[in-house]
Each structure stands twice: as structure tokens, then as C-alpha cells.
Design a protein around this motif. Structure first.
Motif, PDB file in Angstrom:
ATOM      1  N   ALA A   1     -40.790 -43.047   8.538  1.00 58.52           N
ATOM      2  CA  ALA A   1     -41.603 -42.725   7.367  1.00 58.52           C
ATOM      3  C   ALA A   1     -43.073 -43.030   7.645  1.00 58.52           C
ATOM      4  CB  ALA A   1     -41.117 -43.514   6.156  1.00 58.52           C
TER       5      ALA A   1
ATOM      6  N   ARG B   1     -44.500 -40.275   9.743  1.00 54.67           N
ATOM      7  CA  ARG B   1     -44.760 -39.110   8.894  1.00 54.67           C
ATOM      8  C   ARG B   1     -46.046 -39.292   8.087  1.00 54.67           C
ATOM      9  NH1 ARG B   1     -44.414 -33.845   8.489  1.00 54.67           N
ATOM     10  NH2 ARG B   1     -46.470 -34.589   9.165  1.00 54.67           N
TER      11      ARG B   1
ATOM     12  N   VAL C   1     -37.264 -38.190   5.783  1.00 55.79           N
ATOM     13  CA  VAL C   1     -38.457 -37.628   6.409  1.00 55.79           C
ATOM     14  C   VAL C   1     -38.222 -36.175   6.807  1.00 55.79           C
ATOM     15  CG1 VAL C   1     -39.852 -37.747   8.515  1.00 55.79           C
ATOM     16  CG2 VAL C   1     -39.356 -39.825   7.229  1.00 55.79           C
TER      17      VAL C   1
END
Length: 408
Positions: free
Chosen positions: A216, A219, A252
């Protein structure tokens, strides 16, 4: 009358390979002649439980009936046209693969390394055409201990000296940072960065699972800094970890997902770059291609693989049996196992070096009818087909327990 050809035994076949095959592999001394499901059989008829599944290429087991049927059906109709023409299987394959991954467009290729190479080209083109990076200055940030293939470009950013030594000069344009280190990643990203390319779980490194929040964080960082997040799911994807993609464990969605291995069902090599439309749209006719990429046989088998995954059955099996695998390995810690990492039906198991190297343990397991493969010293990898039964999985764990006890 011609005499029937003499059948050579395992030892003779292994000796016969020596003078005529390049020595780029060091396989276990087993010669597989037949296989079905989670089991293989050597030329003498000895059976082995396959706990490696072709490094995830055989996620659905050997000769899964639905995949074999799809291949036979297509073999009777059409196998190859090249991309000089359209074929009647490619559109459905691309539509369903895009839908399965939650992305928009597909670039079909053959091998995993081709998918990685293709993604690097696409990321650089995107950096120049969309992001505005000056010509020939685009960089890609990668993680140490990665494994993305063995082409000259890919080994240029490997940290494995066995993969690199003797193969230079190396391709520039890559920055290597420690895996699972968001601060180091952020420090490496700048205005020239086209993409961050990582494995959601590092396979060859020993099934290294990152900390919760790492994916995460990648991302968020790539979105904030305006570069692409490329997830290499060639080993981790298509059900292996209990999700369709390993990135789903953190909710994600990367800009680009790389798939291969299991996408060909253990029948034909199939890989793909799957991405958002604005990424793959940078390619124009003549800029990239593959004679066999997207061929109708590959598309037919790949579509059958997607059909299996669309049911969710194999993801659930990997998740549920993954608990059995994890619990079984946990019980062996201190009994010859010094540590392990697991997610779904995938584990890296660190063996006490006093008992043996990973290679030695793999050979002992082979003699007891279980096939695994070593990596990096005393680590072995377990990645059974997602079709394995609970009984078969428990049997393999009991065999590992016995081998470790005997070694002690």
C-alpha cells in the motif's frame, strides 16, 4: 521387422544429457515421464508428490482436464497466425484477463522474462510520452534480491552475482533499493523515475513476504510522485497466495501487472502485461511485438485458466490449505526448521544448516517421494499445485518431519 526402441532408465537418460545440453541447470536426479494432478512418475514407475508445481506454472496441477480439453480442441482448429492477422480467440482472452485483474488492456507475450522486458519498454515510453522525462534519462527503481528473469537487461539490476557474473556490460537506467523499505524507495524516486518494479512476494529470494502496509505504501508513493507501480505477479499471481493477485492482500491495484507461468496452465508458455489504458496506449504498431504472443492456442488455454480462476475455487483452496501448510511448518520450528515465511500455498522454509543444505534436504525428500527445490543455502521452497488435497499436503509435511528427524 524393426526392433522396438530400447527404453533408457533414469541414470542413462541423465548421463545422456551431459554432453549435449548446456549446463545452465542443476536439476534433482529424477526423470519424469508421466504426471497427473499433484503427482509425477519417473521412467521406472516411481511416484512422487510434486510440491514445487513448476515454480507456480502448474498451479492447477499436471494435465488439468479442463485445460487439456481446451488445448486439444484448439489444436484441431488453429494454432498460430502470428499477429500479422487477427485470430478468433484473442479478444475473449484479453477481455477476460483484463476483467480478472481489474485493469483495462493486455499485451500478450510468451515467457515471464518477455513480460518484464515489455513492461520496462512500456514504462520508459510512458515516461517520455506522458510524464515528460527527457529522452534516454528514464529510470526504473527495483528491489534488491529480486528475480524477474535472466535476460541481459534483467540481470543488469539483479543482486545475485551468479546471475550477473560474466554477462556484462550491463544495461543502465536502474536503481536498486532494499526490499520492504519504503524510506529507501522514496529516496530513490525522482523526476526521472518511470516506474517502481517489484515482486509483491519475492519468490527466488526464499518466499519473502513484506511487512503489512508495504505494498500500500508503494502504491501511495508511486501515485504521489507520478510514476508507475509495476507488480511482477508471475509467480505470486493467479491464485497462489489465496487471492487472484498477491497485491489484493492489501487492496492495491497497480498500474501494471505482469503475469506468466500459471497463465499457460502448464501446457504452453503464456505471459501478459496487463495495465491501465493510458499506460499501454503508448505503444504504436511496429514498436513492440512477438510472433507467438497472443497465438490462438495460447489464448485458448489462457482463457480456460481464467475460467478456473473466475469461480474463486482455487483462491479459496490456497487460502484454506495455506493454513494447514503454515500450521504444519510452525510445528517443525525448532525440530530442524529455524524459520519460514508463507502465504497461501507458498512457503520458504529455512532448514537448520547443521542438518543439511537445501539441496541435500531436497534430495532426501526426493528419495522419500516428495519433490521440492532449494534456493540460497539451506532454504527450500514449497509450492504445491492448488489442486493438492489436504491429505496429500499433510503427508508431505510428515515426510519433511521424518527427513529432518533422520538428519538430526
Amino acid at each position: 521387422m524393426t526392433a522396438p526402441a530400447r527404453t533408457r532408465d533414469s541414470a542413462e537418460l541423465i548421463r545422456a544429457e551431459e554432453p549435449v545440453l548446456a549446463h545452465n541447470y542443476h536439476p534433482l536426479p529424477v526423470v519424469v515421464a508421466r504426471a497427473e494432478g499433484a503427482w509425477v512418475e519417473d521412467v521406472e514407475g516411481r511416484r512422487y508428490l510434486d510440491m514445487l508445481a513448476g515454480y507456480s506454472a502448474l498451479n492447477f496441477g499436471h494435465r488439468h482436464p479442463a485445460l487439456i480439453e481446451a488445448a486439444h480442441r484448439q489444436l484441431d482448429r488453429l494454432t498460430l497466425t502470428s499477429r500479422a492477422f487477427h485470430n478468433d480467440r484473442l479478444a475473449e482472452f484479453a477481455e477476460r484477463l483484463a476483467a480478472l485483474t481489474g485493469l483495462d488492456m493486455v499485451l500478450p507475450m510468451n515467457t515471464g522474462a518477455e513480460a518484464v522486458e515489455s513492461a520496462i519498454k512500456v514504462a520508459r515510453k510512458w515516461a517520455y510520452d506522458v510524464k515528460g522525462v527527457p529522452a534516454d534519462r528514464a529510470t526504473v527503481v527495483v528491489a534488491a534480491e529480486n528475480f524477474h528473469g535472466r535476460t541481459t537487461t534483467i540481470v543488469s539490476f539483479s543482486t545475485d552475482e551468479t546471475a550477473r557474473s560474466g554477462f556484462g556490460p550491463f544495461t543502465p537506467g536502474f536503481r536498486i533499493v532494499p526490499y520492504n523499505d519504503l524510506a529507501a524507495l522514496e529516496a530513490a524516486v525522482d523526476e526521472t523515475t518511470a516506474a517502481v518494479l517489484i515482486e509483491p512476494i519475492q519468490g527466488e529470494a526464499g518466499v519473502v513476504v513484506p511487512d503489512d502496509g508495504y505494498l500500500a505504501g508503494v502504491r501511495e508513493l508511486t501515485r504521489r510522485t507520478g510514476c508507475l507501480f509495476i507488480a511482477d505477479e508471475i509467480q505470486s499471481g493467479l491464485g497462489r497466495t489465496g487471492r487472484t493477485l498477491a497485491v489484493e492482500h492489501e487492496g492495491v491495484v497497480p498500474d501494471v501487472v505482469l503475469l506468466g507461468k500459471a497463465l499457460g496452465g502448464g501446457i504452453v508458455p503464456v505471459s501478459a502485461v496487463v495495465a491501465h489504458r493510458e499506460v499501454l496506449s503508448v505503444l504504436r504498431p511496429g514498436e513492440h511485438g512477438s510472433t507467438f504472443g497472443g497465438n490462438p492456442l495460447a489464448a485458448a488455454v489462457g482463457t480456460a485458466v481464467i475460467e478456473l480462476l473466475e469461480t474463486g475455487e482455487f483462491q479459496r483452496r490456497a487460502q484454506e490449505l495455506g493454513v494447514v501448510l503454515r500450521d504444519g511448518l510452525a510445528s517443525l520450528v525448532g525440530q530442524g526448521v529455524v524459520g519460514f515465511r508463507a502465504r497461501g500455498l507458498w512457503a520458504g522454509v529455512d532448514i537448520d544448516p547443521a542438518i543439511g543444505t537445501g539441496r541435500e534436504i531436497s534430495e532426501r525428500l526426493m528419495r522419500e517421494g516428495v519433490l521440492v527445490k532449494d534456493t540460497h543455502g539451506s532454504t527450500i521452497r514449497l509450492a504445491p499445485p492448488l489442486t493438492v488435497t489436504e491429505q496429500e499436503l499433510r503427508s508431505a509435511l510428515k515426510t519433511l518431519e521424518a527427513v529432518l528427524a533422520h538428519g538430526a
